[in-house]
Write a protein that holds these residues in place. Sequence first.
Motif, PDB file in Angstrom:
ATOM      1  N   HIS A  53     -31.710 -20.365  36.243  1.00 35.12           N
ATOM      2  CA  HIS A  53     -32.664 -21.364  36.737  1.00 35.12           C
ATOM      3  C   HIS A  53     -33.987 -20.729  37.176  1.00 35.12           C
ATOM      4  CE1 HIS A  53     -30.956 -20.164  40.703  1.00 35.12           C
ATOM      5  NE2 HIS A  53     -32.168 -20.461  41.141  1.00 35.12           N
ATOM      6  N   GLU A  54     -34.017 -19.412  37.294  1.00 34.05           N
ATOM      7  CA  GLU A  54     -35.231 -18.711  37.699  1.00 34.05           C
ATOM      8  C   GLU A  54     -36.110 -18.330  36.512  1.00 34.05           C
ATOM      9  OE1 GLU A  54     -33.329 -16.479  41.620  1.00 34.05           O
ATOM     10  OE2 GLU A  54     -33.289 -15.440  39.689  1.00 34.05           O
ATOM     11  N   LEU A  55     -35.677 -18.661  35.291  1.00 29.57           N
ATOM     12  CA  LEU A  55     -36.364 -18.220  34.081  1.00 29.57           C
ATOM     13  C   LEU A  55     -37.177 -19.333  33.439  1.00 29.57           C
ATOM     14  CD1 LEU A  55     -34.312 -15.909  34.470  1.00 29.57           C
ATOM     15  CD2 LEU A  55     -33.978 -15.905  31.998  1.00 29.57           C
ATOM     16  N   HIS A 109     -27.968 -22.372  25.473  1.00 32.92           N
ATOM     17  CA  HIS A 109     -26.560 -22.244  25.883  1.00 32.92           C
ATOM     18  C   HIS A 109     -26.350 -21.064  26.835  1.00 32.92           C
ATOM     19  CE1 HIS A 109     -25.573 -25.426  23.146  1.00 32.92           C
ATOM     20  NE2 HIS A 109     -25.933 -24.730  22.088  1.00 32.92           N
ATOM     21  N   ILE A 110     -27.313 -20.848  27.709  1.00 37.10           N
ATOM     22  CA  ILE A 110     -27.151 -19.850  28.756  1.00 37.10           C
ATOM     23  C   ILE A 110     -26.360 -20.490  29.896  1.00 37.10           C
ATOM     24  CG2 ILE A 110     -28.355 -18.349  30.383  1.00 37.10           C
ATOM     25  CD1 ILE A 110     -28.722 -17.630  27.406  1.00 37.10           C
ATOM     26  N   LEU A 111     -25.327 -19.805  30.386  1.00 37.74           N
ATOM     27  CA  LEU A 111     -24.450 -20.380  31.402  1.00 37.74           C
ATOM     28  C   LEU A 111     -25.099 -20.261  32.778  1.00 37.74           C
ATOM     29  CD1 LEU A 111     -21.003 -19.043  30.153  1.00 37.74           C
ATOM     30  CD2 LEU A 111     -22.092 -21.238  29.687  1.00 37.74           C
ATOM     31  N   PRO A 112     -25.296 -21.390  33.473  1.00 38.96           N
ATOM     32  CA  PRO A 112     -26.079 -21.373  34.714  1.00 38.96           C
ATOM     33  C   PRO A 112     -25.399 -20.648  35.861  1.00 38.96           C
ATOM     34  CG  PRO A 112     -25.118 -23.547  34.353  1.00 38.96           C
ATOM     35  CD  PRO A 112     -24.867 -22.758  33.104  1.00 38.96           C
ATOM     36  N   HIS A 113     -24.080 -20.516  35.841  1.00 40.12           N
ATOM     37  CA  HIS A 113     -23.353 -19.900  36.958  1.00 40.12           C
ATOM     38  C   HIS A 113     -23.172 -18.393  36.770  1.00 40.12           C
ATOM     39  CE1 HIS A 113     -20.429 -20.973  33.877  1.00 40.12           C
ATOM     40  NE2 HIS A 113     -19.647 -20.025  34.333  1.00 40.12           N
ATOM     41  N   LEU A 114     -23.756 -17.814  35.718  1.00 36.13           N
ATOM     42  CA  LEU A 114     -23.692 -16.375  35.479  1.00 36.13           C
ATOM     43  C   LEU A 114     -25.091 -15.776  35.574  1.00 36.13           C
ATOM     44  CD1 LEU A 114     -21.287 -16.126  32.382  1.00 36.13           C
ATOM     45  CD2 LEU A 114     -20.695 -15.965  34.805  1.00 36.13           C
ATOM     46  N   THR A 115     -25.185 -14.545  36.063  1.00 33.72           N
ATOM     47  CA  THR A 115     -26.466 -13.831  36.053  1.00 33.72           C
ATOM     48  C   THR A 115     -26.846 -13.503  34.607  1.00 33.72           C
ATOM     49  OG1 THR A 115     -25.470 -11.633  36.169  1.00 33.72           O
ATOM     50  CG2 THR A 115     -25.913 -12.763  38.264  1.00 33.72           C
ATOM     51  N   ALA A 163     -34.369  -4.178  26.059  1.00 37.16           N
ATOM     52  CA  ALA A 163     -34.982  -4.270  24.727  1.00 37.16           C
ATOM     53  C   ALA A 163     -35.789  -5.549  24.550  1.00 37.16           C
ATOM     54  CB  ALA A 163     -33.900  -4.173  23.649  1.00 37.16           C
ATOM     55  N   VAL A 164     -35.391  -6.631  25.236  1.00 40.74           N
ATOM     56  CA  VAL A 164     -36.141  -7.895  25.111  1.00 40.74           C
ATOM     57  C   VAL A 164     -37.129  -8.082  26.262  1.00 40.74           C
ATOM     58  CG1 VAL A 164     -34.335  -9.025  23.772  1.00 40.74           C
ATOM     59  CG2 VAL A 164     -34.337  -9.291  26.270  1.00 40.74           C
ATOM     60  N   GLY A 165     -37.346  -7.029  27.044  1.00 40.15           N
ATOM     61  CA  GLY A 165     -38.356  -7.091  28.086  1.00 40.15           C
ATOM     62  C   GLY A 165     -37.918  -7.717  29.383  1.00 40.15           C
ATOM     63  N   LEU A 166     -36.599  -7.763  29.636  1.00 44.70           N
ATOM     64  CA  LEU A 166     -36.082  -8.358  30.863  1.00 44.70           C
ATOM     65  C   LEU A 166     -35.192  -7.384  31.626  1.00 44.70           C
ATOM     66  CD1 LEU A 166     -35.191 -11.907  29.476  1.00 44.70           C
ATOM     67  CD2 LEU A 166     -37.066 -11.353  31.030  1.00 44.70           C
ATOM     68  N   GLY A 167     -35.468  -6.099  31.462  1.00 41.63           N
ATOM     69  CA  GLY A 167     -34.633  -5.094  32.095  1.00 41.63           C
ATOM     70  C   GLY A 167     -34.612  -5.176  33.609  1.00 41.63           C
ATOM     71  N   ASP A 168     -35.669  -5.712  34.206  1.00 36.10           N
ATOM     72  CA  ASP A 168     -35.731  -5.805  35.669  1.00 36.10           C
ATOM     73  C   ASP A 168     -35.204  -7.139  36.188  1.00 36.10           C
ATOM     74  OD1 ASP A 168     -37.763  -7.311  34.576  1.00 36.10           O
ATOM     75  OD2 ASP A 168     -39.247  -6.783  36.120  1.00 36.10           O
ATOM     76  N   ARG A 169     -34.629  -7.953  35.281  1.00 34.00           N
ATOM     77  CA  ARG A 169     -34.158  -9.286  35.694  1.00 34.00           C
ATOM     78  C   ARG A 169     -32.645  -9.450  35.538  1.00 34.00           C
ATOM     79  NH1 ARG A 169     -38.201 -13.112  35.407  1.00 34.00           N
ATOM     80  NH2 ARG A 169     -36.759 -14.351  36.671  1.00 34.00           N
ATOM     81  N   ALA A 170     -31.921  -8.353  35.421  1.00 33.96           N
ATOM     82  CA  ALA A 170     -30.484  -8.434  35.128  1.00 33.96           C
ATOM     83  C   ALA A 170     -29.718  -9.243  36.160  1.00 33.96           C
ATOM     84  CB  ALA A 170     -29.885  -7.033  35.019  1.00 33.96           C
TER      85      ALA A 170
END
Length: 217
Positions: free
Chosen positions: A136-138, A89-95, A124-131
């Motif tokens: 769709h890039e994940l 349920h991650i919203l595709p139109h939000l970063t 904390a979950v290891g995605l600090g550089d992907r904010a």
Amino acid sequence: MLEISNLCRRFDGRLVLQSISLCLEPGEYVAIVGESGVGKSTLLNLIAGLDRPDRGRLVLDGEDYARLDEDALTRLRRDKLGFVFQAFHILPHLTLRQNVALPLWLKGQGGRRAERQADSLLEAVGLGDRAESWPHELSGGEMQRVAIARALVHRPRLILADEPTGNLDPANAARVLKLLGERIRDSGAMGILVTHSPEAAKGTDRVLQLTPEGLHA
């Protein structure tokens, strides 16, 4: 405190869950295990307020939310519950930052403070550089980690996780399970983990078995 008393649910006349009772104290983290089809996800949906029981009580901090109207139930889910379900349920139109900050926005907290809290959880979950990345890039495992960060960001009273490590490699699974356990215990929240993984269940305070007859230690 969470108190579940004599919870029952039927589908098409078939009794799926019967006489489910459970009590959780603040800071307590339990795992629920059981065979496929026994009703683990159904039970989690009831506890999450996404479905209504046919009988029984669901009391969180003294309030029986099984009897709330839809508006009050929506507010309770927004303010007090955190969800990590198998469908991200991650919203595709939000970063990613915006997805994680969403629970804070819904509570009326905006601006840089919400963004900083979101960034902290992404770190904390290891995605600090992907904010600033888009969903769709994940990969599936990265999406799961975003879902976990979002579930924790508003410091909910009750955290519900349905197979949260199912899409993760062993290293990231260990990382997010450690984070879940730490956040639950440090904040005095309560946590319920539904899992098939004995390794995941090891990190909880109690492991409960769900069978057609009920919930057992």
